[in-house]
Design an enzyme around this catalytic site. Structure first.
Site, PDB file in Angstrom:
ATOM      1  N   CYS A  52       0.784  -1.022   0.019  1.00 29.41           N
ATOM      2  CA  CYS A  52       0.056  -0.021   0.059  1.00 29.41           C
ATOM      3  C   CYS A  52       0.826   1.160   0.003  1.00 29.41           C
ATOM      4  O   CYS A  52       2.054   1.443  -0.067  1.00 29.41           O
ATOM      5  CB  CYS A  52      -0.866  -0.139   1.079  1.00 29.41           C
ATOM      6  SG  CYS A  52      -0.115  -0.045   2.793  1.00 29.41           S
TER       7      CYS A  52
ATOM      8  N   ALA B  13       3.111   1.552   2.721  1.00 30.51           N
ATOM      9  CA  ALA B  13       4.338   0.802   2.471  1.00 30.51           C
ATOM     10  C   ALA B  13       5.638   1.417   1.713  1.00 30.51           C
ATOM     11  O   ALA B  13       6.699   1.574   1.791  1.00 30.51           O
ATOM     12  CB  ALA B  13       4.244  -0.648   1.948  1.00 30.51           C
TER      13      ALA B  13
ATOM     14  N   ARG C 219      13.225  -4.794   6.348  1.00 32.78           N
ATOM     15  CA  ARG C 219      13.639  -4.449   4.866  1.00 32.78           C
ATOM     16  C   ARG C 219      15.113  -4.583   4.674  1.00 32.78           C
ATOM     17  O   ARG C 219      15.352  -4.569   3.362  1.00 32.78           O
ATOM     18  CB  ARG C 219      12.820  -3.107   4.353  1.00 32.78           C
ATOM     19  CG  ARG C 219      13.084  -2.869   2.749  1.00 32.78           C
ATOM     20  CD  ARG C 219      12.354  -2.022   2.322  1.00 32.78           C
ATOM     21  NE  ARG C 219      12.497  -1.552   0.952  1.00 32.78           N
ATOM     22  CZ  ARG C 219      13.079  -0.502   0.668  1.00 32.78           C
ATOM     23  NH1 ARG C 219      13.579   0.400   1.741  1.00 32.78           N
ATOM     24  NH2 ARG C 219      13.428  -0.120  -0.349  1.00 32.78           N
TER      25      ARG C 219
ATOM     26  N   HIS D  70       5.548   6.294  -2.803  1.00 33.95           N
ATOM     27  CA  HIS D  70       6.835   7.015  -3.285  1.00 33.95           C
ATOM     28  C   HIS D  70       6.693   8.281  -3.591  1.00 33.95           C
ATOM     29  O   HIS D  70       7.698   9.150  -3.022  1.00 33.95           O
ATOM     30  CB  HIS D  70       7.395   6.157  -4.511  1.00 33.95           C
ATOM     31  CG  HIS D  70       7.386   4.591  -4.429  1.00 33.95           C
ATOM     32  ND1 HIS D  70       7.424   3.663  -5.403  1.00 33.95           N
ATOM     33  CD2 HIS D  70       7.890   3.835  -3.053  1.00 33.95           C
ATOM     34  CE1 HIS D  70       7.332   2.487  -4.914  1.00 33.95           C
ATOM     35  NE2 HIS D  70       7.842   2.669  -3.666  1.00 33.95           N
TER      36      HIS D  70
END
Ligand code: SF4
Lengths: 527, 454
Positions: A49, A52, A83, A181
């Site tokens: 999503c 994230a 991550r 992003h």
């Protein structure tokens, strides 16, 4: 039936109609693909999503910022330490990458609003950690209950006399991580980049979109520093907020992951006139090419000579190992399904080992990542993409400067990917399959129809693929190995893939009694 | 490691740091994976589903399937009814489960989607099922979500026909497939027919046979969930995770239940075995007595190496209480005992254990976090840590040995196949504790003090 039809064959008419636009077989003239559109509900997608993409991907690796996830506990918890964006702190730089901060909203916060709790959480983070900067990332309920996190941030910024930036990256925004992003890029540009006052040196550059997974950025920086570049900042892997503040002073931006960071690259160009160069430090040949492209941009004989010297030394150092792995891996086939750049980048590295890519796809890329930036003017905005703000960037008259003359720029653009990304598809062979937002069902079909030797994907697929008898390596986390970038990384990659293909367990899958046709015994006459 | 964590403890009322819990839906997803041919479905934006599948896959190293309603901004404003309808149709079409188990997320809960009504409006093929439960992530924790999903299955499926059968219902707490296998083994040894809901063994510890099957052979059968309504009794094995579903079955079908602690350690396992024996009227077989005796034998033989050592235990409430019980039986001091899951019942039960064994100076806290635990340790350290993977940061920062037990374990293998429950599980945990402490002694001692025989 074509390969594409075989993949789509079992879908109902409704799903077929949608998915057929996202799956293509490369031919001479067929490059068009549908991307960055909604996933059909119920289809088991790999996508995440907006939160994230924003907190997890772009902001998370910035080490000296305390990032407070404003929401119930889940999102903050899942994006904590999982991550592999490595970071090192030091005396002057705090490292919060090991920590998870959340407002852990409870029912009353949802009912009566969570601003009060957020303010208190900021107060506590300041009192306990005294971070240089604070970021606030919203999760699903925040926007819906009307918490004004930007107002809270502005107030806290004054109160505590340090940068406090809020990101409205609620999970439902956009269609994948990609929206996140963009939101993160906007925030960095609007609030942080351009506030520093460092002075550039002769070869000052930035790296954009390198996340330092498994230490990739450190390997890339090692090589660039050997040549003599001054790296102002790598955004965001192992970065400090104070480095990001100075991103505007570089003479050139190197773009590693086009999908997640191209907004910052574009905005830096519009505002400060800095060009960006699409590089790829995954793969030996592509690393060499990238280094040469950068040298051409600076066009300085000394730098060019030093570049060749370093390349020669690095190649010599890994030559034997590369040859060995190549001799073992040559002729194998691979399928790749990763986020928004790696599926392209890793094809180059695989090629270094003689491994042929037969299928590749992106989880959250846009059409330009597949087809090249020339399609940008033709991408239609839809309701989902309109919901993600596009910053309008004005030229910074005082600090705008061009490194190249217009003439040099035009000439160079024909030679190196300056302010341009060609996309993945052009690099792929005829007859290969490209799939956007590939889902679980299609993964199974690819295994059945294309039978790749290795399937590079993520954790959610990994064990599905391996249970089907095919090696799967994760290209998000590198299966906790790495680095895979640069020269040394290539060797690590070859070693890991060969290890995966040859581990003896593959030969033990079938129990011996499954091989022998019958159990020995003697017949008894049955009356 | 964790260099920024100060020793000085300040009061926090809003900031959660390094949590020891996660959100409800992942618990619901786990429970749903324990039903045969079930597709867990997350009604919210797809990121939650992605995170939860990732979390479970990392712990079990096995595929964790689940689908999502893939909300976009529009659905968040206008409601997710049509998303759910489309999703259900596609899931039955493509993935062909027998049952879809829907849970909500904080998104669909905040906008107030009436999932029950959505399901009622659907055309569901004969023999197929869609069930749901509410799992708002701003209430409770993943443990709450686990219980809610089990209750959801019961609410939709269990029926009382008036004709009782003799199978005992078992609702296991939030434990690994290896634990579920062990519980079943004990039931078999006791000769008791049973229905266990959920049962993730054979699903999340599936073998490698060279082919992938979306629905491995494990999991509770739908018919059995239906038949739970005709059972004579339910044993709920987890005082803090399992009461709601057991209660739901009592409310709906009148099946009485007995709430027991997770059978970890000797006392709690004894309670479980006694309850089984009372239920069946059978004597406890020698095989179990043998296991119990072996465990006690081990404790007596090895006690010098753990007696009086202090330990910090963190994780999910029932598991933490179970481990606390065992370490007390071993003569260790459970100095700090925390869970991230809210609820004072946890603290009370821990206090009961402390006073039962007469230990003083031990602290128990619910709704706590690993940051707080670390600060306590900085002020007064312990000899051993027991809990999931996130404790490895503290272990490294403070140079304290860590025994991995509970959820999540993201950085080791095999744990999900092995039990912590029952006498065998306790034996395993004792071995892990001993190895951690004794390896430590070997590592730290002077050369002349290295003991060959211990
Ligand atoms: S949005 Fe809510 S339900 Fe989803 S992962 Fe985050 S906390 Fe959990």
């Amino acid at each position: 039936m074509s390969k594409v039809d075989r993949i789509l064959d079992k879908y109902s008419a409704r799903v077929y109609k949608n998915r057929k636009l996202h799956i293509i077989e490369k031919t001479e003239d067929n490059h068009e693909i549908s991307a960055n559109t909604r996933t059909i509900p119920g289809i088991m997608t790999n996508r995440g999503c907006c939160y994230a993409g924003c907190k997890g991907v772009v902001l998370g690796p910035i080490k000296d910022v305390a990032i407070i996830t404003h929401g119930p506990i889940g999102c903050g918890f899942y994006s904590w330490g999982t991550r592999r964006n490595k970071a090192r702190g030091d005396k002057h730089t705090k490292n919060f990458v090991e920590y998870c901060f959340s407002t852990d909203m409870q029912e009353p916060d949802i009912v009566f609003g969570g601003e009060k709790k957020l303010k208190q959480a900021i107060k506590e983070v300041v009192e306990i950690f005294d971070p240089d900067a604070i970021m606030i990332c919203a999760t699903c309920p925040v926007g819906l209950i009307g918490d004004d996190i930007h107002a809270v941030a502005a107030e806290a910024e004054k109160l505590y006399n340090r940068k406090v930036v809020a990101f409205s990256c609620e999970g439902y925004k956009g269609v994948s991580q990609s929206g996140g992003h963009h939101i993160a890029n906007n925030g960095l540009m609007r609030h942080i980049i351009g506030t520093g006052d460092r002075v550039p040196t002769k070869y000052s550059i930035n790296i954009l979109g390198e996340y330092n997974i498994g230490g990739d950025a450190w390997e890339v920086e090692r090589i660039l520093k050997r040549i003599g570049y001054d790296i102002v900042v790598n955004i965001p892997g192992d970065s400090s907020i104070h480095e990001i503040e100075n991103a505007h002073i570089a003479h050139l931006n190197l773009v590693q992951c086009h999908r997640s960071i191209n907004y910052v690259a574009d905005m830096l160009k519009d505002k400060y006139g800095t060009s960006w160069l699409k590089v790829n430090f995954i793969g030996v040949s592509s690393t060499v090419k990238s280094l040469r492209d950068i040298a051409r941009y600076f066009n300085d004989p000394e730098l060019t000579a030093r570049t060749e010297e370093v390349i020669a030394e690095e190649l010599a150092a890994i030559h034997d190992e590369m040859e060995y792995y190549k001799s073992k891996l040559k002729g194998k086939t691979a399928a790749l399904f990763v986020g928004g750049s790696r599926s392209h980048h890793y094809q180059k590295l695989l090629k270094d080992f003689g491994v042929e890519t037969i299928m590749a796809g992106y989880e959250f890329a846009h059409r330009d990542d597949y087809e090249g930036r020339e399609v940008l003017p033709f991408i239609k905005e839809d309701a989902d993409s309109k919901n993600i703000e596009s910053l309008r960037i004005e030229k910074d008259e005082r600090r705008y400067r061009l490194y190249l003359s217009e003439e040099q720029y035009e000439k160079l653009r024909k030679e190196i990917p300056l302010d341009y990304y060609e996309g993945m598809i052009k690099d792929m062979e005829k007859g290969t399959i490209i799939i956007d937002d590939m889902n679980h069902f299609e993964t199974e079909e690819i295994i059945r129809i294309l039978k790749p030797d290795i399937f590079f994907s993520g954790i959610k697929d990994k064990y599905v693929i391996q249970k089907a008898g095919i090696l799967s390596r994760q290209l998000h986390s590198y299966d906790y190995s790495g680095p895979y970038a640069g020269f040394n990384g290539a060797v690590n990659f070859g070693r890991d893939v060969l290890m995966g293909l040859t581990t003896p367990a593959w030969g033990l899958v079938k129990a011996p009694w499954k091989n022998s046709p019958m159990i020995e015994g003697h017949l008894q006459e049955v009356v | 490691m964790l260099d920024l964590t100060p020793k000085e403890i300040t009061e926090r009322t809003a900031l959660r740091i390094n949590p020891a819990k996660t959100c409800q839906p992942v618990g619901a997803m786990y429970a749903a994976l324990g039903v045969h041919r079930c597709m867990p479905h997350s009604h919210g934006s797809q990121g939650c589903c992605s995170y939860h599948r990732t979390f479970l896959t990392r712990h079990f190293k096995d595929p964790a399937i689940a689908s999502s309603s893939s909300f976009t901004e529009g659905a968040s404003v206008f409601g997710g009814g049509s998303n759910l309808k489309t999703a259900v149709r596609n899931i039955f079409d493509i993935y062909k489960p027998d049952i879809i188990a829907v849970h909500t997320t904080c998104l669909s809960e905040t906008i107030g989607d009436d999932v029950g009504a959505f399901i009622q409006d659907m055309d569901i093929e004969e023999g197929k099922y869609v069930v749901h439960c509410h799992t708002p992530s701003y209430v409770g924790s993943h443990i709450t979500g686990y219980g809610n999903m089990i209750a959801g299955f019961i609410k939709y499926l269990s029926r009382s026909t008036g004709r009782k059968h003799d199978r005992l219902n078992i609702i296991p707490g939030f434990v690994n497939p290896g634990d579920m296998r062990e519980i079943k083994r004990i039931l078999d040894l006791m000769g008791i027919p049973f229905i266990m809901l959920p049962d993730t063994s054979g699903v999340l510890d599936a073998p490698m046979l060279g082919r992938y099957t979306m629905y491995p052979p494990g999991g509770t059968r739908i018919d059995d969930i239906i038949a739970m309504g005709d059972s004579p009794l339910t044993l709920a094995l987890g005082e803090l995770a399992c009461e709601d579903p057991a209660n739901e079955l009592k409310r709906k079908c009148g099946v009485d239940y007995k709430l027991l602690p997770l059978p970890m350690g000797i006392g709690a396992t004894d309670q479980f075995i006694m309850a089984l024996s009372n239920f069946s009227g059978h004597e406890v077989p020698y095989a179990l007595e043998e296991e119990r005796g072996q465990l006690i034998d081990i404790l007596l033989d090895s006690h010098p190496y753990f007696h009086g050592k202090s330990v910090a235990i963190y994780g999910d409430p029932d598991t933490v209480l179970g481990i606390t019980g065992l370490v007390l039986e071993m003569g260790m001091i459970p100095k700090y005992v925390i869970t991230g899951t809210p609820g004072e019942a946890f603290t009370e039960k821990a206090q009961e254990l402390f006073s039962k064994f007469g230990v003083t100076g031990c602290t128990a806290k619910a709704f706590s976090d690993l940051f707080e635990l670390h600060q306590w340790i900085k002020n007064d350290r312990v000899d051993l840590l027991i809990g999931g993977s996130y404790g490895k940061q503290i272990a490294k920062a403070e140079d304290i040995p860590l025994v991995r037990a509970g959820f999540p374990i993201l950085d080791r293998y095999v744990h999900s196949y092995m039990p912590l429950v029952g006498y065998r599980g306790a034996m395993r945990l004792v071995e892990m504790i001993l190895n951690a402490l004794m390896d430590r002694q070997d590592r730290d001692c002077a050369d002349e003090d290295l003991e060959l025989v211990m």
